[in-house]
Write a protein that holds these residues in place. Structure first.
Motif, PDB file in Angstrom:
ATOM      1  N   PHE A 343       0.750  -1.123  -0.125  1.00 35.89           N
ATOM      2  CA  PHE A 343      -0.066  -0.029  -0.003  1.00 35.89           C
ATOM      3  C   PHE A 343       0.972   1.351  -0.083  1.00 35.89           C
ATOM      4  N   ASP A 344       0.400   2.331  -0.376  1.00 32.44           N
ATOM      5  CA  ASP A 344       0.783   3.592  -0.199  1.00 32.44           C
ATOM      6  C   ASP A 344      -0.272   4.449   0.698  1.00 32.44           C
ATOM      7  N   LEU A 345       0.265   5.647   1.364  1.00 29.59           N
ATOM      8  CA  LEU A 345      -0.378   6.302   2.034  1.00 29.59           C
ATOM      9  C   LEU A 345      -0.402   7.708   1.724  1.00 29.59           C
ATOM     10  N   LEU A 346      -1.578   8.224   1.049  1.00 31.90           N
ATOM     11  CA  LEU A 346      -1.498   9.596   0.519  1.00 31.90           C
ATOM     12  C   LEU A 346      -1.869  10.697   1.499  1.00 31.90           C
ATOM     13  N   PHE A 347      -1.206  11.766   1.827  1.00 31.36           N
ATOM     14  CA  PHE A 347      -1.585  12.723   2.736  1.00 31.36           C
ATOM     15  C   PHE A 347      -1.674  13.905   1.963  1.00 31.36           C
ATOM     16  N   ARG A 348      -2.967  14.419   1.777  1.00 33.29           N
ATOM     17  CA  ARG A 348      -3.233  15.713   1.059  1.00 33.29           C
ATOM     18  C   ARG A 348      -2.714  15.604  -0.466  1.00 33.29           C
ATOM     19  N   GLY A 394       5.358  -7.395   8.177  1.00 35.81           N
ATOM     20  CA  GLY A 394       5.322  -6.231   7.409  1.00 35.81           C
ATOM     21  C   GLY A 394       5.869  -4.978   8.017  1.00 35.81           C
ATOM     22  N   GLY A 395       5.599  -3.953   7.141  1.00 38.03           N
ATOM     23  CA  GLY A 395       6.172  -2.630   7.731  1.00 38.03           C
ATOM     24  C   GLY A 395       6.008  -1.392   6.770  1.00 38.03           C
ATOM     25  N   PHE A 396       6.397  -0.222   7.103  1.00 38.39           N
ATOM     26  CA  PHE A 396       6.421   0.871   6.318  1.00 38.39           C
ATOM     27  C   PHE A 396       7.054   1.776   6.629  1.00 38.39           C
ATOM     28  N   ALA A 397       7.360   2.890   5.666  1.00 40.17           N
ATOM     29  CA  ALA A 397       8.456   3.958   5.835  1.00 40.17           C
ATOM     30  C   ALA A 397       7.580   5.382   5.688  1.00 40.17           C
ATOM     31  N   ILE A 398       8.039   6.247   6.485  1.00 39.50           N
ATOM     32  CA  ILE A 398       7.560   7.645   6.491  1.00 39.50           C
ATOM     33  C   ILE A 398       8.309   8.653   6.210  1.00 39.50           C
ATOM     34  N   GLY A 399       8.286   9.418   5.120  1.00 40.04           N
ATOM     35  CA  GLY A 399       9.425  10.466   4.859  1.00 40.04           C
ATOM     36  C   GLY A 399       9.071  11.687   5.811  1.00 40.04           C
ATOM     37  N   LEU A 400       9.869  11.953   6.770  1.00 37.15           N
ATOM     38  CA  LEU A 400       9.710  12.914   7.808  1.00 37.15           C
ATOM     39  C   LEU A 400       9.656  14.202   7.115  1.00 37.15           C
ATOM     40  N   ARG A 406       3.653  18.618   4.056  1.00 34.32           N
ATOM     41  CA  ARG A 406       2.384  18.447   3.797  1.00 34.32           C
ATOM     42  C   ARG A 406       1.472  19.082   5.073  1.00 34.32           C
ATOM     43  N   LEU A 407       2.106  19.021   6.152  1.00 40.22           N
ATOM     44  CA  LEU A 407       1.557  19.244   7.327  1.00 40.22           C
ATOM     45  C   LEU A 407       1.327  20.913   7.370  1.00 40.22           C
ATOM     46  N   THR A 408       2.422  21.373   6.881  1.00 39.79           N
ATOM     47  CA  THR A 408       2.629  23.040   7.236  1.00 39.79           C
ATOM     48  C   THR A 408       2.218  23.643   5.811  1.00 39.79           C
ATOM     49  N   GLY A 409       1.795  22.908   4.904  1.00 36.61           N
ATOM     50  CA  GLY A 409       1.517  23.703   3.795  1.00 36.61           C
ATOM     51  C   GLY A 409       2.777  24.322   2.977  1.00 36.61           C
ATOM     52  N   ALA A 410       4.082  23.782   3.115  1.00 34.86           N
ATOM     53  CA  ALA A 410       5.006  24.444   2.582  1.00 34.86           C
ATOM     54  C   ALA A 410       5.119  23.900   0.852  1.00 34.86           C
ATOM     55  N   ALA A 411       5.398  24.721   0.145  1.00 33.87           N
ATOM     56  CA  ALA A 411       5.434  24.691  -1.124  1.00 33.87           C
ATOM     57  C   ALA A 411       6.567  23.651  -1.919  1.00 33.87           C
ATOM     58  N   VAL A 416      11.497  22.957   4.831  1.00 35.29           N
ATOM     59  CA  VAL A 416      11.107  22.175   6.059  1.00 35.29           C
ATOM     60  C   VAL A 416      12.431  21.428   6.542  1.00 35.29           C
ATOM     61  N   THR A 417      13.361  21.705   5.959  1.00 34.80           N
ATOM     62  CA  THR A 417      14.747  20.706   6.024  1.00 34.80           C
ATOM     63  C   THR A 417      15.877  21.839   6.443  1.00 34.80           C
ATOM     64  N   ALA A 418      16.444  21.364   7.407  1.00 35.85           N
ATOM     65  CA  ALA A 418      17.534  22.389   8.017  1.00 35.85           C
ATOM     66  C   ALA A 418      18.572  22.568   6.783  1.00 35.85           C
ATOM     67  N   PHE A 419      19.366  21.506   6.293  1.00 30.45           N
ATOM     68  CA  PHE A 419      20.322  21.739   5.551  1.00 30.45           C
ATOM     69  C   PHE A 419      20.071  20.835   4.410  1.00 30.45           C
ATOM     70  N   PRO A 420      19.284  21.072   3.303  1.00 24.26           N
ATOM     71  CA  PRO A 420      19.223  19.864   2.408  1.00 24.26           C
ATOM     72  C   PRO A 420      20.051  19.364   1.554  1.00 24.26           C
ATOM     73  N   ARG A 421      20.131  18.126   1.217  1.00 25.95           N
ATOM     74  CA  ARG A 421      20.883  17.838   0.275  1.00 25.95           C
ATOM     75  C   ARG A 421      20.190  17.257  -1.082  1.00 25.95           C
ATOM     76  N   ASP A 422      20.533  17.712  -2.013  1.00 24.62           N
ATOM     77  CA  ASP A 422      19.852  17.302  -3.419  1.00 24.62           C
ATOM     78  C   ASP A 422      20.583  17.381  -4.715  1.00 24.62           C
TER      79      ASP A 422
END
Length: 428
Positions: A343-348, A394-400, A406-411, A416-422
């Protein structure tokens, strides 16, 4: 005199106190000056009337670290209804070089790249630090919820000798002359630890060398992983996930209510039973072709709108993904073997969680690898454990970071990441 924090001032009206923090803002009026001091708890207003102290304040720069000693008095117009008067002000370091944006404004006006380039100071802004407080509170809620359910926290390797954990690309490195890789997931290890503790979780970084350049992807992010044994099927896992999400949001409300207020955010309700649709039905709801092998972001958004309209829920389970799109260790649906007990869980309207039931018999692993034309040898240390008795699990993983965005509405998840790596960013 012991230092107190700004939020403690209302309990000290009439007393002399010592504050310390950063010069958030100065307002220099004709007859009086206001010094706003920021500390870990918030803002404190200091009223300066004495000429010698005013001269000191005029010489300060924003973000200079100072100590203030003064008397607390009530003032309904001041932050928290109190202010500090008749102060002495003492710098605790040299004058600060002001950052390239004003931290005292309600919102940071600098572009996101500029904020990220100057993250050590941009994160001091109340809106940026509020998101990180929410993140910390969510992790605390995650741990507390699972601890109550007899889960054991584990810590698994982040450097591995094989690049076989998932379909994602990996970061290679040199390990004393041998090839090694940054772990894409603790998946194999958390399954193996089910054979030790039955119920385990981990909070840790994962690394994906995917060339994504989107608002939802990072090359390094924090994964909240859970695995539990003696399940009947994936629905037992989904029930634990539902309770975990409720616990995370309760932790945010309890520990970071002020941060939610700063961002103007209300935590969503988690229904007692989250709505769920099978993958084939999800395609129809989203208006996707019936032979589509996966859900695109546009499909996820459509499903999020449907869940809100039909069920009043910000969350939606999509179950029964095609086996072809799931890792080899995924347990098939006994009634529909081409589909999975995953399964996947969709949040908003965005994928937040991936999970499901795993295979637990050694023979099934050998068959699954053979069906995909993969050799057993690269997985030997993992697959061998299933020869020694493993329960249905079974199990699952949530991306913090995605959860907080999604909770804060950040675009953008980078907000919401202190020091992002991309794909582009390796500093600061």
């Amino acid at each position: 005199m012991q230092r107190i924090l700004s939020h403690q001032l209302p309990a000290h009206v009439g007393a002399t106190v010592r504050l310390a923090g950063w010069v958030h803002r100065r307002r220099l009026l004709k007859s009086v000056a206001f010094l706003i001091v920021r500390d870990a708890a918030g803002l404190a207003q200091v009223v300066v009337a004495a000429p010698d102290v005013r001269a000191q304040v005029e010489a300060l720069t924003e973000e200079t670290v100072v100590e203030v000693v003064g008397t607390v008095v009530a003032n309904p117009t001041a932050p928290a209804g109190v202010e500090v008067v008749e102060p002495t002000v003492r710098p605790l370091g040299p004058p600060a070089v002001p950052p390239p944006f004003d931290l005292y404004r309600p919102a940071l006006t600098a572009s996101l790249p500029t904020q990220l380039d100057h993250a050590p100071t941009a994160l001091r802004h109340p809106t940026r630090s509020a998101a990180l407080r929410i993140s910390a509170a969510a992790v605390a809620g995650f741990r507390a919820t699972l601890d109550r359910q007899r889960f054991v926290e584990v810590h698994t390797p982040k450097v591995v000798g094989s690049s076989t954990e998932s379909g994602a690309n990996v970061f290679a490195l040199d390990w004393f002359g041998r090839p090694a890789y940054l772990a894409q997931s603790p998946q194999f290890y958390k399954q193996l630890m089910v054979g030790v503790f039955e119920r385990v979780y981990e909070v840790g970084p994962v690394f994906r060398a995917e060339p994504h350049d989107t608002v939802r992807h990072l090359a390094q992010y924090t994964s909240l992983d859970v695995e539990l044994g003696f399940v009947t099927d994936h629905r037992d896992v989904m029930a634990v996930l539902r309770d975990t999400l409720a616990g995370m949001l309760a932790g945010v409300v309890e520990r970071a209510g002020g941060a939610l207020d700063t961002l103007g955010v209300t935590a969503p309700e988690v229904p007692v039973e989250l709505p769920a649709v099978h993958f084939t039905d999800a395609l129809e709801i989203a208006g996707a072709p019936a032979d589509e092998p996966d859900l695109a972001p546009a499909h996820e958004r459509a499903l999020g709108e449907w869940a809100r309209a039909e069920h009043g829920s910000d969350f939606l389970f999509v179950t029964g993904y095609p086996m072809a799109k799931r890792p080899f260790y995924t347990h098939p649906d006994p009634a529909r073997p081409t589909h999975s007990n995953g399964f996947d869980l969709l949040f908003r309207g965005m994928e937040l969680v991936t999970g499901g039931q795993r295979l637990h018999r050694h023979a099934d692993y050998l068959a699954a690898l053979a069906a995909r034309g993969e050799a057993v040898e690269p997985y030997a240390g993992y697959v061998d454990a299933f020869r020694h008795g493993m329960p249905p699990h079974g199990g699952f993983a949530i991306g913090l970071e995605r959860f907080v965005a999604r909770l804060t509405g950040a675009a953008n998840v980078r907000e919401v990441t202190a020091f992002p790596r991309d794909l582009h960013r390796l500093t600061p």
